[in-house]
Design a protein around this motif. Structure first.
Motif, mmCIF file in Angstrom:
data_model
loop_
_atom_site.group_PDB
_atom_site.id
_atom_site.type_symbol
_atom_site.label_atom_id
_atom_site.label_comp_id
_atom_site.label_asym_id
_atom_site.label_seq_id
_atom_site.Cartn_x
_atom_site.Cartn_y
_atom_site.Cartn_z
ATOM 1 N N LEU A 166 17.864 -8.824 -17.354
ATOM 2 C CA LEU A 166 17.888 -7.413 -17.734
ATOM 3 C C LEU A 166 19.197 -6.776 -17.288
ATOM 4 O O LEU A 166 19.505 -6.742 -16.090
ATOM 5 C CB LEU A 166 16.701 -6.687 -17.101
ATOM 6 N N ASP A 167 19.961 -6.315 -18.236
ATOM 7 C CA ASP A 167 21.232 -5.678 -17.917
ATOM 8 C C ASP A 167 20.983 -4.358 -17.181
ATOM 9 O O ASP A 167 20.122 -3.584 -17.556
ATOM 10 C CB ASP A 167 22.005 -5.399 -19.206
ATOM 11 N N GLN A 168 21.739 -4.127 -16.120
ATOM 12 C CA GLN A 168 21.547 -2.894 -15.349
ATOM 13 C C GLN A 168 22.838 -2.103 -15.244
ATOM 14 O O GLN A 168 23.084 -1.419 -14.259
ATOM 15 C CB GLN A 168 21.033 -3.235 -13.937
ATOM 16 N N SER A 169 23.667 -2.191 -16.279
ATOM 17 C CA SER A 169 24.986 -1.566 -16.184
ATOM 18 C C SER A 169 24.938 -0.053 -16.359
ATOM 19 O O SER A 169 25.922 0.619 -16.140
ATOM 20 C CB SER A 169 25.914 -2.180 -17.234
ATOM 21 N N GLY A 170 23.820 0.484 -16.752
ATOM 22 C CA GLY A 170 23.744 1.934 -16.936
ATOM 23 C C GLY A 170 22.308 2.341 -17.101
ATOM 24 O O GLY A 170 21.399 1.621 -16.701
ATOM 25 N N LEU A 171 22.124 3.487 -17.745
ATOM 26 C CA LEU A 171 20.771 4.031 -17.850
ATOM 27 C C LEU A 171 20.347 4.117 -19.316
ATOM 28 O O LEU A 171 21.012 4.767 -20.121
ATOM 29 C CB LEU A 171 20.779 5.417 -17.196
ATOM 30 N N ARG A 172 19.256 3.450 -19.628
ATOM 31 C CA ARG A 172 18.728 3.506 -20.990
ATOM 32 C C ARG A 172 17.531 4.451 -21.051
ATOM 33 O O ARG A 172 16.741 4.524 -20.113
ATOM 34 C CB ARG A 172 18.332 2.110 -21.478
ATOM 35 N N ILE A 173 17.454 5.168 -22.162
ATOM 36 C CA ILE A 173 16.335 6.080 -22.380
ATOM 37 C C ILE A 173 15.514 5.531 -23.540
ATOM 38 O O ILE A 173 16.053 5.255 -24.612
ATOM 39 C CB ILE A 173 16.836 7.504 -22.713
ATOM 40 N N LEU A 174 14.227 5.351 -23.311
ATOM 41 C CA LEU A 174 13.320 4.881 -24.358
ATOM 42 C C LEU A 174 12.460 6.049 -24.814
ATOM 43 O O LEU A 174 12.068 6.882 -24.000
ATOM 44 C CB LEU A 174 12.417 3.773 -23.834
ATOM 45 N N PHE A 175 12.174 6.104 -26.122
ATOM 46 C CA PHE A 175 11.297 7.182 -26.567
ATOM 47 C C PHE A 175 10.214 6.706 -27.516
ATOM 48 O O PHE A 175 10.364 5.721 -28.232
ATOM 49 C CB PHE A 175 12.087 8.356 -27.152
ATOM 50 N N TYR A 176 9.121 7.449 -27.438
ATOM 51 C CA TYR A 176 7.932 7.218 -28.250
ATOM 52 C C TYR A 176 7.598 8.525 -28.968
ATOM 53 O O TYR A 176 8.137 9.583 -28.635
ATOM 54 C CB TYR A 176 6.731 6.881 -27.359
ATOM 55 N N HIS A 177 6.664 8.409 -29.904
ATOM 56 C CA HIS A 177 6.050 9.621 -30.464
ATOM 57 C C HIS A 177 4.590 9.684 -30.019
ATOM 58 O O HIS A 177 4.238 10.457 -29.172
ATOM 59 C CB HIS A 177 6.171 9.634 -31.988
ATOM 60 N N ARG A 178 3.767 8.816 -30.625
ATOM 61 C CA ARG A 178 2.346 8.839 -30.321
ATOM 62 C C ARG A 178 1.914 7.592 -29.566
ATOM 63 O O ARG A 178 2.528 6.524 -29.707
ATOM 64 C CB ARG A 178 1.540 8.924 -31.626
ATOM 65 N N VAL A 179 0.853 7.700 -28.789
ATOM 66 C CA VAL A 179 0.196 6.537 -28.196
ATOM 67 C C VAL A 179 -1.258 6.599 -28.657
ATOM 68 O O VAL A 179 -2.057 7.397 -28.152
ATOM 69 C CB VAL A 179 0.302 6.547 -26.657
#
Ligand SMILES: [Zn+2]
Length: 297
Positions: free
Chosen positions: A32-45
């Protein structure tokens, strides 16, 4: 069909996604690359047949993976703070949900609380009011009500931020209407929450220089796009990168999204969006009629 959710037809997108994940796995052996910050997004669960709904079972599997891998999961405002301070060396993921669906409180929130994760929810104020609706649904799923939003925001796990008033394609609006959609959503949400609202999510991720400027002028410190990629210290806080988690994503796809295997847009995505939304082609007239059906989440 105009106004449906996903950026590419779902099955084709799943195949291309899977191939990209497989390449990532071969290249990195799953590191798992840790070179920065990733943002994940969803709509519905939810278990509904909806191109925007990730099943509760998959969502749990994904969150459990993050917890087991030692990730800290933060909302978008905290992600921006970490970027400003240059503190992105620890395993950190930014998490958010777009549009304010009720099933997020029902199916995602209990798990987030259990794991100590936090997330942002971007809500279009007029759609929550009931004076506008999402054009891509014939039957719109239930949304959070204002009293629930106020209560949840105070509770701390979910933090609510702005997502325009009516969820339009901002690129197609005249200057004054675009300004009202952006600045007006901040004022309306602040009046409800009784605090400053600092983050704005461009509807469908569609924005240009004008929209970025209006977001800054309205007083937002943070803007999030739908451009994939890793955010590093010094990143443009008004155009933070995010990657959507899709209903068909396998756990490998999810790991690849967390670990850097999906930092580039899918092949043909930009062409598809340009054809579909006229993205990148600035509208010349300031008197174009609004086209509420040409929107997506
Ligand atoms: Zn949206």
């Amino acid at each position: 069909m105009s106004g449906l959710g996903p950026t590419l037809p779902a099955s084709g997108k799943a195949i291309v996604t899977r191939a990209q994940s497989a390449r990532w796995l071969m290249r990195t052996r799953g590191r798992l690359d840790q070179s920065g910050l990733r943002i994940l997004f969803y709509h519905r669960v939810a278990d509904d047949r909806d191109a925007l709904a990730v099943s509760p079972r998959r969502f749990r599997e994904q969150m459990d993976f993050l917890a087991a891998a030692g990730y800290r999961v933060v909302d978008v405002a905290e992600a921006a703070r970490l970027l400003v301070r240059g503190e992105v060396s620890r395993k950190t993921i930014g998490l958010n949900f777009d549009d304010g669906y009720l099933d997020v409180a029902k199916h995602a929130l209990p798990l987030l609380e259990e794991l100590g994760f936090r997330a942002t929810v971007f809500v279009p104020t007029g759609v929550i009011d009931g004076t506008a609706s999402f054009g891509w649904y014939s039957r719109q799923p239930p949304l959070l009500a204002w009293d629930e939003i106020v209560e949840l925001d105070a509770a701390g796990t979910l933090r609510f931020e702005a997502h325009s008033i009516t969820h339009p394609n901002l690129l197609r609006l005249d200057d004054e209407t675009a300004r009202e959609e952006i600045a007006g959503s901040k004022l309306a949400l602040e009046a409800r929450l009784g605090r400053s609202v600092d983050a704005f999510c461009y509807p469908a991720g569609l924005f240009g220089e004008r929209e970025r400027r209006l977001v800054a002028k309205a007083g937002f410190a943070i803007g999030v796009s739908c451009e994939p990629g890793v955010n590093v210290p010094g990143a443009d806080l008004l155009a933070l990168r995010r990657r959507q988690v899709d209903p068909r994503d396998s756990l490998l796809d999810f790991r690849a999204k967390v670990g850097g295997g999906h930092d580039a847009p899918l092949p043909l995505r930009n062409l598809y969006r340009r054809l579909r939304y006229g993205e990148g082609r600035r509208m010349q007239s300031t008197r174009l009629p609004r086209r509420p059906h040409e929107i997506r989440p």
